[in-house]
Design an enzyme around this catalytic site. Structure first.
Site, mmCIF file in Angstrom:
data_model
loop_
_atom_site.group_PDB
_atom_site.id
_atom_site.type_symbol
_atom_site.label_atom_id
_atom_site.label_comp_id
_atom_site.label_asym_id
_atom_site.label_seq_id
_atom_site.Cartn_x
_atom_site.Cartn_y
_atom_site.Cartn_z
ATOM 1 N N GLN A 24 -59.477 21.323 63.084
ATOM 2 C CA GLN A 24 -60.659 22.164 63.277
ATOM 3 C C GLN A 24 -61.668 22.033 62.129
ATOM 4 O OE1 GLN A 24 -61.811 26.791 64.363
ATOM 5 N NE2 GLN A 24 -59.795 26.380 63.509
ATOM 6 N N LEU A 25 -61.199 22.221 60.894
ATOM 7 C CA LEU A 25 -62.121 22.150 59.764
ATOM 8 C C LEU A 25 -62.611 20.723 59.535
ATOM 9 C CD1 LEU A 25 -63.616 23.544 57.495
ATOM 10 C CD2 LEU A 25 -61.556 23.326 56.072
ATOM 11 N N TRP A 47 -58.505 33.430 59.217
ATOM 12 C CA TRP A 47 -59.066 33.776 60.526
ATOM 13 C C TRP A 47 -60.153 32.763 60.917
ATOM 14 C CZ3 TRP A 47 -59.290 39.601 62.049
ATOM 15 C CH2 TRP A 47 -58.136 40.261 61.588
ATOM 16 N N TYR A 71 -44.880 30.024 56.871
ATOM 17 C CA TYR A 71 -46.194 29.387 56.738
ATOM 18 C C TYR A 71 -46.825 29.747 55.404
ATOM 19 C CZ TYR A 71 -51.245 28.858 57.295
ATOM 20 O OH TYR A 71 -52.569 28.546 57.085
ATOM 21 N N ALA A 126 -52.705 20.321 57.489
ATOM 22 C CA ALA A 126 -51.762 21.420 57.251
ATOM 23 C C ALA A 126 -50.942 21.683 58.505
ATOM 24 C CB ALA A 126 -52.500 22.689 56.850
ATOM 25 N N LYS A 153 -47.549 27.161 52.237
ATOM 26 C CA LYS A 153 -48.926 26.976 51.744
ATOM 27 C C LYS A 153 -49.020 27.319 50.258
ATOM 28 C CE LYS A 153 -52.218 25.950 53.567
ATOM 29 N NZ LYS A 153 -52.849 24.603 53.635
ATOM 30 N N ASP A 210 -55.192 32.977 53.325
ATOM 31 C CA ASP A 210 -54.974 34.379 52.956
ATOM 32 C C ASP A 210 -53.517 34.801 53.169
ATOM 33 O OD1 ASP A 210 -55.221 34.078 55.708
ATOM 34 O OD2 ASP A 210 -56.218 35.993 56.022
ATOM 35 N N THR A 251 -50.063 24.616 60.616
ATOM 36 C CA THR A 251 -50.675 25.945 60.728
ATOM 37 C C THR A 251 -50.100 26.794 61.859
ATOM 38 O OG1 THR A 251 -52.437 25.050 62.125
ATOM 39 C CG2 THR A 251 -52.866 25.152 59.750
#
Length: 286
Positions: A12-13, A152, A127, A62, A131, A104, A64
């Site tokens: 996505q990123l 998010w 997770y 990652a 991380k 987060d 996720t």
């Protein structure tokens, strides 16, 4: 601007970064495939660094899947820790600064105050643990790094909460959404812009930073905004976390303090609902 390589380019990123750099005419940013740039394959990484000679490496790769990680701890650890160690060592060997994306979920989330970068990281899921292991690996190996914790995350790309809710909203008359977990929705394009700004400034303010959009919301608030802004009519009911059992435990409050990144890099961060409106408008045209 010097060469930049993005790992996890199809995620996505990674796709947000590709969109942002293309739209803004930013040259010399490379998006090798996961096969070409497999972070668990040191031979592949050697070829990537030899080919592109990056001054900056951005790690978006990652594991996720938060709930799946509870049963798939070995793979989550390989990707989120071992893969990060591999990239970090190649960055050292090639003089490349690393921008590493974290989460987060490294925080326990049991206090209703925004977390800052110096607060104790105490993850409550596999997770989150893996991380955090990745963050510690970066710090142990590299001097030139930017760890950016976010949360998010959504966008026009990949699988995310906004797209899932729009799909469910079109299929169902009623949805029950958790209302006692609080965080901040983060638009991937805003995060991409922030990352590229940090690179363009080319400062040596290395360290750990928090980035999300401004404001806060529960998943219920987030969902109501998605339906409101998209014109979707569906009955939405708030429920407690205890009414929706998942494999992994989520932080009840994962709002992050962004003062450090705003002051260090002189950036303005959009309010989450404004960015959500932009994303939904773009999704309508896709």
């Amino acid at each position: 601007m010097n060469n930049i390589v993005v790992f996890g380019a199809s995620g996505q990123l990674g796709q947000c970064l590709k969109d942002f750099t293309e739209k803004n005419g930013i040259p010399s940013v490379y998006f090798p495939s996961e096969t070409e740039a497999n972070i668990l394959d040191n031979d592949a990484l050697t070829k990537v660094f030899d080919t592109y000679k990056p001054s900056f490496s951005i790690n978006c790769a990652a594991y996720t899947a938060v709930d799946k990680a509870e049963d798939d701890q070995e793979l989550a650890l390989k990707i989120n820790k071992t893969g990060v160690e591999n990239i970090s060592r190649h960055c050292v060997a090639n003089g490349s600064a690393l921008i590493h994306i974290s989460t987060d979920f490294v925080f326990k989330g049991d206090q209703p105050t925004p977390r800052n970068e110096g607060d104790l990281a105490e993850p409550i899921s596999v997770y989150g643990e893996t991380k955090l292991d990745g963050e510690l690996a970066v710090k142990a190996i590299l001097d030139k790094y930017f760890i950016i914790r976010t949360g998010w995350l959504y966008s026009e790309y990949g699988n995310n909460f906004v797209k899932t809710m729009l799909k469910l909203g079109a299929e169902r008359d009623e949805l029950k959404i958790i209302a006692d977990q609080t965080g901040t929705p983060t638009y991937g394009m805003d995060l991409a812009a922030c990352i590229m700004h940090i690179i363009s400034v080319n400062s040596h303010h290395y360290g750990t930073y928090h980035y999300s959009n401004e404001g806060l919301a529960s998943w219920y608030d987030f969902t109501k905004a998605i339906f409101d802004l998209s014109g979707t009519e569906v009955r939405t009911l708030p429920i407690k976390t205890s009414e929706y059992i998942t494999k992994a435990t989520r932080p009840a409050y994962s709002v992050m303090d962004k003062s450090k990144i705003k002051q260090t890099f002189h950036i303005e961060i959009p309010y989450w609902r404004e960015s959500l409106s932009i994303c939904i408008d773009r999704l309508k045209t896709k």
